[in-house]
Structures are given as structure tokens and as C-alpha cells.
Design an enzyme around this catalytic site. Structure first.
Site, PDB file in Angstrom:
ATOM      1  N   ASP A   1      -7.439  17.306 -15.281  1.00 13.42           N
ATOM      2  CA  ASP A   1      -7.706  15.941 -15.737  1.00 13.42           C
ATOM      3  C   ASP A   1      -7.258  15.894 -17.205  1.00 13.42           C
ATOM      4  O   ASP A   1      -7.871  16.522 -18.071  1.00 13.42           O
ATOM      5  CB  ASP A   1      -9.212  15.661 -15.596  1.00 13.42           C
TER       6      ASP A   1
ATOM      7  N   LYS B   1      -8.154   4.846 -19.315  1.00 11.93           N
ATOM      8  CA  LYS B   1      -8.416   5.283 -20.687  1.00 11.93           C
ATOM      9  C   LYS B   1      -7.164   5.029 -21.550  1.00 11.93           C
ATOM     10  O   LYS B   1      -6.758   3.893 -21.695  1.00 11.93           O
ATOM     11  CB  LYS B   1      -8.838   6.762 -20.672  1.00 11.93           C
TER      12      LYS B   1
ATOM     13  N   TYR C   1     -15.847  15.896 -15.621  1.00 11.99           N
ATOM     14  CA  TYR C   1     -16.334  14.510 -15.621  1.00 11.99           C
ATOM     15  C   TYR C   1     -17.403  14.354 -14.519  1.00 11.99           C
ATOM     16  O   TYR C   1     -17.201  14.796 -13.384  1.00 11.99           O
ATOM     17  CB  TYR C   1     -15.131  13.577 -15.383  1.00 11.99           C
TER      18      TYR C   1
ATOM     19  N   ARG D   1       0.835  -1.222   0.000  1.00 13.28           N
ATOM     20  CA  ARG D   1       0.000   0.000   0.000  1.00 13.28           C
ATOM     21  C   ARG D   1       0.864   1.264   0.000  1.00 13.28           C
ATOM     22  O   ARG D   1       0.472   2.321  -0.482  1.00 13.28           O
ATOM     23  CB  ARG D   1      -0.980  -0.004   1.183  1.00 13.28           C
TER      24      ARG D   1
END
Ligand SMILES: Cc1ncc(COP(=O)(O)O)c(C=O)c1O
Length: 388
Positions: free
Chosen positions: A183, A208, A112, A59
């Protein structure tokens, strides 16, 4: 490709991974492990004291994830990067690292939808106010910025493909001491490198174009060492949305073909957008490449754009008749996809951003994949013929 990265630099970047010497392997191994043990007590205590940086628990740090982060940071022209389990995890970690109750953020319109919902739910509950501005109106942005903590951008946006002068907006944010973030999923670092335009933090939905094969959900944030250190100290370990080693490995694999994929998406999408523009039954095509010139800093266009049918077209028949274009919400992969705007406008999620997002009821969003322009164009023509 944007200024500052010549073709040779790009070529060496996409074939390299990190500094690890894994028996001269051309592909780094997947460190599919949750933890790393210590050789003895001294080894353990020196790591806890921070005297050496080494993986302890995945992590926090994992070599495969780190290899992806280093590759992406270089591609974006950033000092450092952090991988996340999704684009939304990257967006929420970045924004939450810089705000506290009573603060205000400024965001461009048409972000978004789930970013809009993050701002309208969790941030609202935290008493963080959001002011939406038209990113094309620099005066309005300059007016909104004083006193804000974060300026959140998306350019081009991912439904109406609105573009902004990212460098000019970043300079305004800097002038007012506001942390700027963008973004950059639509353009990818192949066509736009916002760090080189003065933006503080670049965010991607790596699901993406970075991944490029629709087989991974992931995110990444890139920026200066100090900014990334702030994320590491404030949110990253505690919200816990860590990128997994296997997904990082898939992303490294995806980045190798980013340049050739982006060129192919660009050529096919632009060609199809131009052909659609010629049709009487199409009212408008929203594709930044159809304008006289691209905004400064945007050096190419991707495979995602939308268009608006004139009244009278049966959009359901059009969608159902397509064979190569599938009905699907994501984008950035090898496959071609469509989303009818009238379907998105039915979404029940709250707060409902569909209208704020700029979606027209007669619009259709296309992602043009890698199947080949002529086959895709025939598919569209046949579907249009039954729908009109
Ligand atoms: C422009 C944009 N940003 C961010 C996201 C969120 O990314 P993820 O789905 O990886 O959480 C998406 C997802 O569709 C997106 O389209």
C-alpha cells in the site's frame, strides 16, 4: 523523485494522458457511458472472440478510466494498472486474486485498519491464515515467508509512520516465490516507486494524494502485464468495484499537480513536525523525516504524521479549539486534518485493530494540508495554549 524518472519525463507524463486523439484536447473527455455499441454483426463477433480490444461495457473497459490507468502505471514505473471504486476494492481484489482456502499470507504489523479487518473477516472465513510480522525485522520476515502466497506491506504505515526497507523485503519475497504487494498511499509515486524496488504489485487509495482534493473515493493497482492480467481474470470483473469515468477524470486532473502538492505537503509537515518536537508538552513525534536518513527507496515525506502529548494535556480542548485543522479521518487532500488517537480507540468495528495498529491514547494524527505553514502553526499554538 525516485531513480529512473527524470524531471523532463515527469513533466511530459503529467501533461499527457493517453494515445487517444480527442481533437487535440489537453484534457481527455469523460466517457460517461455504460456501454459501447457495435457497428455490425462482424464487429460484434470479432470483439467477443477477443480479436480486437475495444470498450464494450464500462465495467470492463472505459477510455477515461484507461487514460488514468496508463498515466498512473507510467508514474509508478509499472507495465499496467487497474482502477477501482475505492482503495479497499483495490486491496481486496489484489489479495483475493492470489489466495485460496488453506493458503497463508504474511502482512506487516500496523496495516490500514480496514485491510486488517478484511484479513480478519473474509479471508478468515475463506480459511486463509494471516501471519503478522514486524517489517523492520528482516529475519522475522524471512522466517515467516516460506510457504506463504502473498506478502502484504505498507510503508510508511499511516498512524505511527513506521518505515521498512521495501527493496530488501521484496527481494526476500521473491526468493521464496511469494507475491509481494504494498500500500503506497502515504508516499505516492512522487516519493516512492516500489515496482522499481522489486515489489510485484503497488496499491493506492487514490482517495488520498493521487486525487489530492478530497472529492473522490477510488483505488488503483499497478504491476506487470501478467500480474494485472491475473487480477482481470480472477476478481476484477466479478467483484465489480470499477472506477467510474468521472472519478477517473478527477484523478487525471489530480495527477497533474501531484509533484507540486507533494513538495508543499512535505515542506509544511516537516517544518511543523520539527517545531512540535521542540515543545515540552510533546513526548514524541512520529515522522520519518525526523530520522537521520530515510530508508532506501523513500525519497521524500508526505503531509501525514502523528505525535504523542505528554500526560495532562486536554486533547478534547485542543481538538475543539483548532480552526484550520478540522476533525476528519481521511488525508491526502488540500485541507489540514486531525484525528485524536483516544477517539479511534473507542471504535466498535470488529475485529478491532486499534491496538494492533499502534495507536497511542495520547497521540494525535495530523494531515498537513496546503494552507501555509505559519497559519497552521498559529492554529496549533493557540489550541495548545488552551489545552495545557
Ligand atoms: C493507508 C490506507 N490504505 C487504504 C485505504 C482505503 O482506501 P479507500 O478509503 O479509498 O477505500 C485508506 C483509507 O483511509 C488508507 O488510509
Amino acid at each position: 523523485m525516485t531513480d529512473g524518472l527524470d524531471p523532463f519525463e515527469l513533466a511530459s507524463l503529467i501533461t499527457a494522458h493517453d494515445d487517444g486523439n480527442y481533437a487535440e484536447a489537453v484534457v481527455p473527455p469523460i466517457f460517461q457511458t455504460s456501454l459501447f455499441t457495435f457497428s455490425d454483426y462482424d464487429d460484434m463477433i470479432s470483439s467477443y472472440r477477443g480479436e480486437k480490444v475495444r470498450p464494450i461495457y464500462t465495467r470492463g473497459l472505459n477510455p477515461t478510466v484507461r487514460a488514468f490507468e496508463q498515466m498512473l502505471a507510467k508514474l509508478e514505473g509499472a507495465e499496467d494498472a487497474l482502477g477501482f471504486a475505492s482503495g479497499m476494492s483495490a486491496i481486496s481484489s489484489a489479495v483475493l486474486s492470489f489466495v485460496e482456502p488453506g493458503d497463508r499470507i504474511v502482512a506487516v504489523k500496523h496495516v490500514y485498519p480496514d485491510a486488517f479487518r478484511l484479513f480478519g473477516t473474509i479471508l478468515k472465513r475463506m480459511k486463509v491464515e494471516v501471519t503478522y510480522v514486524d517489517g523492520r525485522d528482516e529475519e522475522a520476515v524471512a522466517k515467516a515467508l516460506p510457504g506463504a502466497k502473498v506478502f502484504y506491506m505498507e510503508s510508511p504505515t499511516s498512524w505511527v509512520m513506521e518505515t521498512h526497507d521495501v527493496g530488501a523485503l521484496a527481494a526476500l519475497a521473491k526468493k521464496h516465490g511469494v507475491v509481494s504487494m504494498i500500500d503506497n498511499s502515504w508516499a505516492s509515486p512522487f516519493f516512492q516507486r516500489p515496482i522499481t524496488l522489486g515489489v510485484d504489485l503497488v496499491i493506492h487509495s487514490a482517495s488520498k494524494y493521487l486525487g489530492g482534493h478530497s472529492d473522490v473515493v477510488a483505488g488503483v493497482v499497478a504491476g506487470s502485464k501478467d500480474m494485472i492480467a491475473r487480477l482481470k481474470a480472477e476478481t476484477y470483473p466479478y467483484l465489480g468495484g470499477k472506477l467510474s469515468p468521472f472519478d477517473a477524470w478527477l484523478l487525471i486532473r489530480g495527477l497533474r499537480t501531484l509533484p507540486i502538492r507533494m513538495k508543499a505537503h512535505q515542506a509544511a509537515a516537516l517544518d511543523i513536525a520539527r517545531r512540535l518536537q521542540e515543545l515540552d508538552i510533546v513526548e514524541q513525534v512520529c515522522h520519518p523525516g525526523l530520522a537521520n536518513r530515510l530508508p532506501a527507496g523513500l525519497n521524500g515525506t508526505s503531509g501525514l504524521f502523528s505525535f504523542i502529548f505528554r500526560e495532562g494535556v486536554d486533547i478534547r480542548a485542543f481538538a475543539d479549539h483548532l480552526k484550520l485543522f478540522k476533525l476528519g479521518v481521511s488525508w491526502g487532500g488540500h485541507e489540514s486534518l486531525i484525528v485524536p488517537g483516544e477517539v479511534v480507540l473507542q471504535q466498535k468495528a470488529q475485529p478491532n485493530s486499534a491496538h494492533a495498529f499502534g495507536i497511542h491514547a495520547r497521540s494525535v494524527r495530523l494531515h498537513v494540508g496546503l494552507e501555509g505553514t505559519e497559519a497552521l502553526w498559529s492554529d496549533l499554538q493557540e489550541a495548545i495554549a488552551v489545552a495545557t
